[in-house]
Write a protein that holds these residues in place. Structure first.
Motif, PDB file in Angstrom:
ATOM      1  N   ASP A 189      30.215  30.228  54.769  1.00 35.20           N
ATOM      2  CA  ASP A 189      31.353  31.028  54.307  1.00 35.20           C
ATOM      3  C   ASP A 189      30.844  32.286  53.608  1.00 35.20           C
ATOM      4  OD1 ASP A 189      33.242  29.260  55.250  1.00 35.20           O
ATOM      5  OD2 ASP A 189      33.685  28.376  53.294  1.00 35.20           O
ATOM      6  N   ILE A 190      31.691  33.288  53.613  1.00 37.35           N
ATOM      7  CA  ILE A 190      31.385  34.568  52.982  1.00 37.35           C
ATOM      8  C   ILE A 190      32.289  34.738  51.761  1.00 37.35           C
ATOM      9  CG2 ILE A 190      31.427  37.076  53.296  1.00 37.35           C
ATOM     10  CD1 ILE A 190      29.263  35.690  54.982  1.00 37.35           C
ATOM     11  N   LEU A 191      31.695  35.179  50.669  1.00 35.17           N
ATOM     12  CA  LEU A 191      32.452  35.508  49.469  1.00 35.17           C
ATOM     13  C   LEU A 191      32.398  37.017  49.266  1.00 35.17           C
ATOM     14  CD1 LEU A 191      31.034  32.856  46.989  1.00 35.17           C
ATOM     15  CD2 LEU A 191      33.170  32.728  48.267  1.00 35.17           C
ATOM     16  N   ILE A 192      33.540  37.612  49.013  1.00 31.85           N
ATOM     17  CA  ILE A 192      33.612  39.036  48.726  1.00 31.85           C
ATOM     18  C   ILE A 192      34.079  39.165  47.286  1.00 31.85           C
ATOM     19  CG2 ILE A 192      34.679  41.236  49.332  1.00 31.85           C
ATOM     20  CD1 ILE A 192      35.088  39.973  52.168  1.00 31.85           C
ATOM     21  N   ALA A 193      33.278  39.827  46.476  1.00 30.76           N
ATOM     22  CA  ALA A 193      33.596  39.964  45.056  1.00 30.76           C
ATOM     23  C   ALA A 193      34.853  40.803  44.868  1.00 30.76           C
ATOM     24  CB  ALA A 193      32.433  40.600  44.311  1.00 30.76           C
ATOM     25  N   LYS A 194      35.754  40.298  44.048  1.00 32.51           N
ATOM     26  CA  LYS A 194      36.926  41.075  43.659  1.00 32.51           C
ATOM     27  C   LYS A 194      36.470  42.102  42.617  1.00 32.51           C
ATOM     28  CE  LYS A 194      40.889  39.141  45.150  1.00 32.51           C
ATOM     29  NZ  LYS A 194      42.138  39.252  44.566  1.00 32.51           N
ATOM     30  N   PRO A 195      37.172  43.189  42.467  1.00 34.83           N
ATOM     31  CA  PRO A 195      36.785  44.226  41.504  1.00 34.83           C
ATOM     32  C   PRO A 195      36.693  43.733  40.058  1.00 34.83           C
ATOM     33  CG  PRO A 195      38.356  45.084  43.055  1.00 34.83           C
ATOM     34  CD  PRO A 195      38.274  43.611  43.307  1.00 34.83           C
ATOM     35  N   THR A 196      37.250  42.559  39.767  1.00 37.72           N
ATOM     36  CA  THR A 196      37.148  42.014  38.410  1.00 37.72           C
ATOM     37  C   THR A 196      35.712  41.639  38.062  1.00 37.72           C
ATOM     38  OG1 THR A 196      37.733  39.842  39.300  1.00 37.72           O
ATOM     39  CG2 THR A 196      39.508  41.154  38.326  1.00 37.72           C
ATOM     40  N   LEU A 197      34.862  41.441  39.060  1.00 42.62           N
ATOM     41  CA  LEU A 197      33.442  41.154  38.824  1.00 42.62           C
ATOM     42  C   LEU A 197      32.685  42.471  38.795  1.00 42.62           C
ATOM     43  CD1 LEU A 197      32.824  38.127  41.230  1.00 42.62           C
ATOM     44  CD2 LEU A 197      32.828  38.090  38.738  1.00 42.62           C
ATOM     45  N   ASN A 198      32.958  43.305  37.783  1.00 43.34           N
ATOM     46  CA  ASN A 198      32.421  44.655  37.827  1.00 43.34           C
ATOM     47  C   ASN A 198      31.266  44.930  36.875  1.00 43.34           C
ATOM     48  OD1 ASN A 198      33.753  44.743  35.411  1.00 43.34           O
ATOM     49  ND2 ASN A 198      35.154  46.389  35.963  1.00 43.34           N
ATOM     50  N   ASN A 199      30.849  43.975  36.075  1.00 40.74           N
ATOM     51  CA  ASN A 199      29.801  44.266  35.107  1.00 40.74           C
ATOM     52  C   ASN A 199      28.546  43.436  35.292  1.00 40.74           C
ATOM     53  OD1 ASN A 199      31.254  46.264  33.778  1.00 40.74           O
ATOM     54  ND2 ASN A 199      32.356  44.755  32.558  1.00 40.74           N
ATOM     55  N   ASP A 200      28.275  42.984  36.471  1.00 34.69           N
ATOM     56  CA  ASP A 200      27.056  42.210  36.676  1.00 34.69           C
ATOM     57  C   ASP A 200      26.533  42.384  38.101  1.00 34.69           C
ATOM     58  OD1 ASP A 200      28.686  40.613  38.281  1.00 34.69           O
ATOM     59  OD2 ASP A 200      28.678  38.911  36.939  1.00 34.69           O
ATOM     60  N   ILE A 201      25.561  41.598  38.452  1.00 34.53           N
ATOM     61  CA  ILE A 201      24.926  41.712  39.769  1.00 34.53           C
ATOM     62  C   ILE A 201      25.914  41.490  40.912  1.00 34.53           C
ATOM     63  CG2 ILE A 201      24.185  39.300  39.877  1.00 34.53           C
ATOM     64  CD1 ILE A 201      21.547  40.399  41.169  1.00 34.53           C
ATOM     65  N   PHE A 202      27.010  40.785  40.639  1.00 36.01           N
ATOM     66  CA  PHE A 202      27.980  40.512  41.696  1.00 36.01           C
ATOM     67  C   PHE A 202      28.981  41.639  41.917  1.00 36.01           C
ATOM     68  CE2 PHE A 202      26.741  36.123  40.428  1.00 36.01           C
ATOM     69  CZ  PHE A 202      26.126  35.793  41.624  1.00 36.01           C
ATOM     70  N   ASN A 203      28.886  42.702  41.170  1.00 41.81           N
ATOM     71  CA  ASN A 203      29.766  43.848  41.359  1.00 41.81           C
ATOM     72  C   ASN A 203      29.646  44.347  42.799  1.00 41.81           C
ATOM     73  OD1 ASN A 203      31.402  46.093  40.978  1.00 41.81           O
ATOM     74  ND2 ASN A 203      29.749  47.323  40.121  1.00 41.81           N
ATOM     75  N   LEU A 217      36.552  44.605  52.766  1.00 37.92           N
ATOM     76  CA  LEU A 217      37.866  44.781  52.131  1.00 37.92           C
ATOM     77  C   LEU A 217      38.823  45.511  53.069  1.00 37.92           C
ATOM     78  CD1 LEU A 217      37.113  45.629  48.395  1.00 37.92           C
ATOM     79  CD2 LEU A 217      38.013  43.507  49.345  1.00 37.92           C
ATOM     80  N   THR A 218      38.313  46.500  53.781  1.00 39.12           N
ATOM     81  CA  THR A 218      39.141  47.237  54.741  1.00 39.12           C
ATOM     82  C   THR A 218      39.641  46.295  55.838  1.00 39.12           C
ATOM     83  OG1 THR A 218      37.940  49.291  54.285  1.00 39.12           O
ATOM     84  CG2 THR A 218      39.186  49.189  56.347  1.00 39.12           C
ATOM     85  N   LYS A 219      38.771  45.427  56.333  1.00 39.25           N
ATOM     86  CA  LYS A 219      39.170  44.446  57.349  1.00 39.25           C
ATOM     87  C   LYS A 219      40.275  43.530  56.845  1.00 39.25           C
ATOM     88  CE  LYS A 219      35.356  43.097  60.352  1.00 39.25           C
ATOM     89  NZ  LYS A 219      34.349  42.062  60.505  1.00 39.25           N
ATOM     90  N   LEU A 220      40.173  43.131  55.578  1.00 42.51           N
ATOM     91  CA  LEU A 220      41.168  42.236  54.996  1.00 42.51           C
ATOM     92  C   LEU A 220      42.506  42.934  54.815  1.00 42.51           C
ATOM     93  CD1 LEU A 220      38.956  40.437  52.355  1.00 42.51           C
ATOM     94  CD2 LEU A 220      39.924  39.422  54.422  1.00 42.51           C
ATOM     95  N   GLY A 221      42.466  44.249  54.565  1.00 41.54           N
ATOM     96  CA  GLY A 221      43.689  45.037  54.440  1.00 41.54           C
ATOM     97  C   GLY A 221      44.540  44.657  53.243  1.00 41.54           C
ATOM     98  N   GLY A 222      45.821  44.984  53.332  1.00 44.71           N
ATOM     99  CA  GLY A 222      46.780  44.644  52.283  1.00 44.71           C
ATOM    100  C   GLY A 222      46.391  45.204  50.926  1.00 44.71           C
ATOM    101  N   ASN A 227      43.940  44.711  49.165  1.00 41.75           N
ATOM    102  CA  ASN A 227      42.512  44.981  49.010  1.00 41.75           C
ATOM    103  C   ASN A 227      42.170  46.448  49.251  1.00 41.75           C
ATOM    104  OD1 ASN A 227      41.663  42.164  48.570  1.00 41.75           O
ATOM    105  ND2 ASN A 227      42.443  41.918  50.649  1.00 41.75           N
ATOM    106  N   LEU A 228      43.003  47.144  49.997  1.00 43.43           N
ATOM    107  CA  LEU A 228      42.724  48.540  50.335  1.00 43.43           C
ATOM    108  C   LEU A 228      42.707  49.452  49.105  1.00 43.43           C
ATOM    109  CD1 LEU A 228      44.759  48.907  53.643  1.00 43.43           C
ATOM    110  CD2 LEU A 228      42.287  48.637  53.369  1.00 43.43           C
ATOM    111  N   ILE A 229      43.421  49.076  48.057  1.00 39.08           N
ATOM    112  CA  ILE A 229      43.448  49.906  46.857  1.00 39.08           C
ATOM    113  C   ILE A 229      42.057  50.040  46.233  1.00 39.08           C
ATOM    114  CG2 ILE A 229      43.979  48.077  45.196  1.00 39.08           C
ATOM    115  CD1 ILE A 229      45.884  50.092  43.847  1.00 39.08           C
TER     116      ILE A 229
END
Length: 183
Positions: free
Chosen positions: A10-24, A163-168, A170-172
């Motif tokens: 599986d693939i995990l895509i970090a949400k923008p809330t993970l913005n202050n560490d290596i997972f940003n 994120l672009t592929k996911l659309g909705g 996520n595009l913001i």
């Protein structure tokens, strides 16, 4: 509610809330998941350092990627050549983890394996029991079942492309700066 059961590959895509560490802005592939925890590798964070700097026994200019914050003293690898690398563990279609180190060294040094068939990572990403499930419930990650060809269809901006592929909604986030305060 969508199925958030985690599986190998599986693939995990970090949400923008993970913005202050290596997972940003990271994209992670899960290589192991059980009740004991999870292991994966960040796919899109280059160290910009060639492999031979870390492993002098390998004559390769392949760039090593930041696999995650755990065990950064070791190099790990994902590959698509179980025919050359014995003891490999299948993660997903055409993606294998680890395997016999001597086989890797020989394949690299003899030119039997190319950059489009193996990728090296410094450290890995690890989660304790249920930690990743909790992060998914907290909406820190987007879980994607679609496979990414991590060897051939490589994109520097993999996070944005996903994120672009996911659309909705996520595009913001696609065109916002890594540090939203810079917007």
């Amino acid at each position: 509610m969508e199925n958030k059961r985690i599986n190998k590959g599986d693939i995990l895509i970090a949400k923008p809330t993970l913005n202050n560490d290596i997972f940003n802005r990271s994209v992670v592939i899960i290589t192991e998941h059980s009740e004991k925890g999870s292991v994966g590798f960040i796919l899109n964070k280059s160290s910009n350092i060639p492999l031979h700097i870390f492993v002098s026994q390998m004559n390769s200019d392949s760039i090593v990627y930041e696999g995650g914050p755990v065990d950064k003293e070791n190099i790990y690898y994902l590959h698509s050549r179980p025919d050359l690398i014995r003891e490999s563990e299948k993660i997903a279609e055409n993606i294998y983890w680890s395997g016999n180190y001597e086989d890797v060294r020989e394949a690299i040094n003899m030119g039997k394996i190319g950059d489009d068939e193996i990728r090296f990572y410094l450290g890995y990403s690890g989660w304790s029991s249920r930690q990743l499930e909790i992060e998914l419930e907290m909406n820190a990650w987007i879980l994607v079942r679609e496979r990414i060809d991590i060897f051939r269809d490589w994109e520097v901006d993999l996070w944005k492309k996903q994120l672009t592929k996911l659309g909705g909604e996520n595009l913001i986030w696609v065109n916002t700066p890594a540090d939203p305060s810079m917007n």
